[in-house]
Design a protein around this motif. Structure first.
Motif, PDB file in Angstrom:
ATOM      1  N   PHE A 107       1.174  -1.190   0.178  1.00  0.00           N
ATOM      2  CA  PHE A 107      -0.418  -0.075  -0.170  1.00  0.00           C
ATOM      3  C   PHE A 107       1.326   1.622   0.243  1.00  0.00           C
ATOM      4  O   PHE A 107       1.872   1.152   0.375  1.00  0.00           O
ATOM      5  N   LYS A 108       0.091   2.277  -0.751  1.00  0.00           N
ATOM      6  CA  LYS A 108       0.960   3.167  -0.743  1.00  0.00           C
ATOM      7  C   LYS A 108       0.933   3.723   0.583  1.00  0.00           C
ATOM      8  O   LYS A 108      -0.014   3.885   1.404  1.00  0.00           O
ATOM      9  N   PRO A 109       1.901   5.112   0.967  1.00  0.00           N
ATOM     10  CA  PRO A 109       1.071   6.329   1.889  1.00  0.00           C
ATOM     11  C   PRO A 109       0.503   6.950   2.212  1.00  0.00           C
ATOM     12  O   PRO A 109      -0.127   7.363   0.399  1.00  0.00           O
ATOM     13  N   SER A 110      -0.461   7.262   2.624  1.00  0.00           N
ATOM     14  CA  SER A 110      -2.287   8.042   2.858  1.00  0.00           C
ATOM     15  C   SER A 110      -1.640   9.584   2.586  1.00  0.00           C
ATOM     16  O   SER A 110      -2.299  10.351   2.136  1.00  0.00           O
ATOM     17  N   ILE A 111      -0.288   9.724   3.370  1.00  0.00           N
ATOM     18  CA  ILE A 111      -0.953  11.479   3.552  1.00  0.00           C
ATOM     19  C   ILE A 111       0.991  11.869   3.873  1.00  0.00           C
ATOM     20  O   ILE A 111       1.896  11.088   4.453  1.00  0.00           O
ATOM     21  N   VAL A 112       1.360  13.364   3.403  1.00  0.00           N
ATOM     22  CA  VAL A 112       2.791  13.400   3.668  1.00  0.00           C
ATOM     23  C   VAL A 112       2.598  15.581   4.659  1.00  0.00           C
ATOM     24  O   VAL A 112       1.501  15.495   3.977  1.00  0.00           O
ATOM     25  N   LEU A 113       3.152  15.659   4.784  1.00  0.00           N
ATOM     26  CA  LEU A 113       3.317  16.730   6.321  1.00  0.00           C
ATOM     27  C   LEU A 113       4.524  17.238   5.952  1.00  0.00           C
ATOM     28  O   LEU A 113       5.384  16.641   6.344  1.00  0.00           O
ATOM     29  N   ILE A 114       4.210  18.624   5.249  1.00  0.00           N
ATOM     30  CA  ILE A 114       5.473  19.465   5.081  1.00  0.00           C
ATOM     31  C   ILE A 114       5.391  20.332   6.817  1.00  0.00           C
ATOM     32  O   ILE A 114       4.763  20.782   7.407  1.00  0.00           O
ATOM     33  N   SER A 115       6.593  20.125   7.465  1.00  0.00           N
ATOM     34  CA  SER A 115       6.759  21.794   7.743  1.00  0.00           C
ATOM     35  C   SER A 115       8.345  22.318   7.651  1.00  0.00           C
ATOM     36  O   SER A 115       9.012  21.869   7.398  1.00  0.00           O
ATOM     37  N   VAL A 116       8.167  23.496   8.547  1.00  0.00           N
ATOM     38  CA  VAL A 116       9.415  24.144   7.800  1.00  0.00           C
ATOM     39  C   VAL A 116       9.672  25.098   9.554  1.00  0.00           C
ATOM     40  O   VAL A 116       9.320  25.523   9.997  1.00  0.00           O
ATOM     41  N   ASP A 117      11.029  25.132   9.475  1.00  0.00           N
ATOM     42  CA  ASP A 117      12.048  25.669  10.598  1.00  0.00           C
ATOM     43  C   ASP A 117      13.132  26.344  10.101  1.00  0.00           C
ATOM     44  O   ASP A 117      14.315  26.181   9.355  1.00  0.00           O
ATOM     45  N   PRO A 118      12.977  27.642  10.511  1.00  0.00           N
ATOM     46  CA  PRO A 118      11.981  28.608  11.274  1.00  0.00           C
ATOM     47  C   PRO A 118      10.686  28.670  10.750  1.00  0.00           C
ATOM     48  O   PRO A 118      10.998  29.438   9.321  1.00  0.00           O
ATOM     49  N   PRO A 119       9.657  28.990  10.975  1.00  0.00           N
ATOM     50  CA  PRO A 119       8.424  29.104   9.964  1.00  0.00           C
ATOM     51  C   PRO A 119       8.585  30.026   8.855  1.00  0.00           C
ATOM     52  O   PRO A 119       8.230  30.221   7.899  1.00  0.00           O
ATOM     53  N   THR A 120       9.174  30.922   9.617  1.00  0.00           N
ATOM     54  CA  THR A 120       9.208  32.128   8.677  1.00  0.00           C
ATOM     55  C   THR A 120      10.856  32.936   8.551  1.00  0.00           C
ATOM     56  O   THR A 120      11.416  33.333   9.351  1.00  0.00           O
ATOM     57  N   PRO A 121      11.448  32.238   7.158  1.00  0.00           N
ATOM     58  CA  PRO A 121      12.547  32.372   7.910  1.00  0.00           C
ATOM     59  C   PRO A 121      13.371  33.238   7.547  1.00  0.00           C
ATOM     60  O   PRO A 121      13.095  34.007   6.529  1.00  0.00           O
ATOM     61  N   GLN A 122      14.811  34.200   7.801  1.00  0.00           N
ATOM     62  CA  GLN A 122      15.260  35.219   7.553  1.00  0.00           C
ATOM     63  C   GLN A 122      15.742  34.902   6.221  1.00  0.00           C
ATOM     64  O   GLN A 122      16.786  34.141   6.021  1.00  0.00           O
ATOM     65  N   ALA A 123      15.522  36.366   5.129  1.00  0.00           N
ATOM     66  CA  ALA A 123      16.984  35.823   4.125  1.00  0.00           C
ATOM     67  C   ALA A 123      18.288  35.886   4.442  1.00  0.00           C
ATOM     68  O   ALA A 123      18.696  36.688   5.724  1.00  0.00           O
ATOM     69  N   GLY A 124      18.791  35.558   3.925  1.00  0.00           N
ATOM     70  CA  GLY A 124      20.614  35.444   4.267  1.00  0.00           C
ATOM     71  C   GLY A 124      21.093  34.384   5.399  1.00  0.00           C
ATOM     72  O   GLY A 124      22.678  33.470   5.711  1.00  0.00           O
ATOM     73  N   ASN A 125      20.131  33.847   5.879  1.00  0.00           N
ATOM     74  CA  ASN A 125      20.187  32.445   7.040  1.00  0.00           C
ATOM     75  C   ASN A 125      19.367  30.758   5.975  1.00  0.00           C
ATOM     76  O   ASN A 125      19.533  30.860   4.599  1.00  0.00           O
ATOM     77  N   LYS A 126      20.181  30.480   7.078  1.00  0.00           N
ATOM     78  CA  LYS A 126      19.317  28.410   6.471  1.00  0.00           C
ATOM     79  C   LYS A 126      18.399  28.389   7.264  1.00  0.00           C
ATOM     80  O   LYS A 126      17.449  28.922   8.271  1.00  0.00           O
ATOM     81  N   ALA A 127      16.908  27.339   6.910  1.00  0.00           N
ATOM     82  CA  ALA A 127      15.911  27.136   6.904  1.00  0.00           C
ATOM     83  C   ALA A 127      15.665  25.216   6.470  1.00  0.00           C
ATOM     84  O   ALA A 127      16.692  25.220   5.451  1.00  0.00           O
ATOM     85  N   THR A 128      15.146  24.231   7.639  1.00  0.00           N
ATOM     86  CA  THR A 128      15.343  23.259   7.189  1.00  0.00           C
ATOM     87  C   THR A 128      13.736  22.975   6.865  1.00  0.00           C
ATOM     88  O   THR A 128      12.720  23.256   7.454  1.00  0.00           O
ATOM     89  N   LEU A 129      12.999  22.386   5.191  1.00  0.00           N
ATOM     90  CA  LEU A 129      12.455  21.671   5.254  1.00  0.00           C
ATOM     91  C   LEU A 129      12.044  19.952   5.677  1.00  0.00           C
ATOM     92  O   LEU A 129      13.085  19.456   5.060  1.00  0.00           O
ATOM     93  N   THR A 130      11.106  19.555   6.247  1.00  0.00           N
ATOM     94  CA  THR A 130      10.671  18.856   6.714  1.00  0.00           C
ATOM     95  C   THR A 130       9.720  17.411   6.225  1.00  0.00           C
ATOM     96  O   THR A 130       8.326  18.953   6.007  1.00  0.00           O
ATOM     97  N   CYS A 131      10.063  17.141   5.707  1.00  0.00           N
ATOM     98  CA  CYS A 131       8.633  16.384   4.580  1.00  0.00           C
ATOM     99  C   CYS A 131       8.453  14.734   5.490  1.00  0.00           C
ATOM    100  O   CYS A 131       9.197  14.064   5.621  1.00  0.00           O
ATOM    101  N   LYS A 132       6.790  14.325   5.706  1.00  0.00           N
ATOM    102  CA  LYS A 132       6.976  13.055   6.421  1.00  0.00           C
ATOM    103  C   LYS A 132       5.868  12.196   5.845  1.00  0.00           C
ATOM    104  O   LYS A 132       4.814  12.889   6.048  1.00  0.00           O
ATOM    105  N   SER A 133       6.108  11.264   5.525  1.00  0.00           N
ATOM    106  CA  SER A 133       4.625  10.145   4.908  1.00  0.00           C
ATOM    107  C   SER A 133       4.274   9.502   6.700  1.00  0.00           C
ATOM    108  O   SER A 133       5.113   8.628   6.700  1.00  0.00           O
ATOM    109  N   ASP A 134       2.937   8.794   5.909  1.00  0.00           N
ATOM    110  CA  ASP A 134       2.810   7.613   6.775  1.00  0.00           C
ATOM    111  C   ASP A 134       3.336   6.548   6.383  1.00  0.00           C
ATOM    112  O   ASP A 134       4.387   6.438   5.681  1.00  0.00           O
ATOM    113  N   SER A 135       2.806   5.344   6.552  1.00  0.00           N
ATOM    114  CA  SER A 135       2.825   4.104   6.517  1.00  0.00           C
ATOM    115  C   SER A 135       2.473   3.981   4.211  1.00  0.00           C
ATOM    116  O   SER A 135       1.879   4.530   4.345  1.00  0.00           O
TER     117      SER A 135
END
Length: 216
Positions: A107-135
């Motif tokens: 079976f395929k995953p039914s959903i994926v969820l995305i989060s951004v850290d920090p939520p509103t990143p500052q220009a000139g800095n780094k940001a991390t986008l995280t994607c999580k799939s369910d089973s």
């Protein structure tokens, strides 16, 4: 006066699905349980785990000396690893004779969820986008796409999959980006794909960049 003897039935046999057969979610499969001989001919019962379920058809053929029952399975992710069994019993035996199969469902995953850290990143800095799939079974692979004026494929870093529901695995992928003012409003799409089934699910997030301001 004649005496009527009871005879034990033959061991039931399930056909239509081999023990190592793999089904995909939503697949429809017909399986048959048959027990030969027995006096009287045995009654057949189906079980899904510990739950008794009703066969599609059940018949006894005195001339051919068998009992037979058919069952329709529509594979569900919750069936992955689940035991189906057929029991045959008549009055000659105290305990039913049993035949079992275990389902293997992809079976395929039914959903994926995305989060951004920090939520509103500052220009000139780094940001991390995280994607999580369910089973997903087998484990899903994740890729990123960034849409703005063009569509770019981006490869993040996969973390070690962790066990999910129904015998599958959950996947996490992290994408690190250098934040610029031009990225404000860019859409990042995460797509999780079950490669064996060639089926996927996706989600998207719009990046909001906090641009630096300068005063004279």
């Amino acid at each position: 006066m004649s005496t009527i003897f009871s005879d034990a039935p033959g061991q039931p046999n399930i056909t239509g699905l081999k023990g190592k057969s793999v089904l995909y979610e939503g697949q429809r499969k017909r399986i048959t349980c048959m027990s030969m001989a027995g006096n009287p001919l045995p009654n057949l019962k189906w079980f899904k785990g510990d739950e008794e379920i009703t066969g599609l058809t059940t018949d006894k053929d005195e001339a051919a000396d068998y009992s037979r029952s058919e069952l329709i399975i529509i594979a569900n992710r919750s069936d992955n690893g689940r035991e189906y069994r057929c029991e045959a019993k008549n009055e000659a035996i105290e305990e039913p004779l049993v035949s079992k199969i275990n389902l293997h469902v992809q079976f395929k995953p039914s959903i994926v969820l995305i989060s951004v850290d920090p939520p509103t990143p500052q220009a000139g800095n780094k940001a991390t986008l995280t994607c999580k799939s369910d089973s997903s079974n087998p484990t899903a692979s994740i890729v990123w796409r960034k849409t703005n004026s063009k569509d770019f494929i981006l490869q993040g870093i996969n973390e070690e999959p962790i066990p999910g529901e129904f015998g599958g695995n959950c996947t996490t992928n992290r994408l690190e980006i250098n934040v610029t003012a031009e990225l404000d409003g860019s859409v990042y799409i995460c797509e999780a794909t079950n490669e064996e089934l060639r089926e996927s699910v996706h989600n998207a997030t719009t990046l909001r960049v906090n641009c630096k301001t300068f005063t004279q």
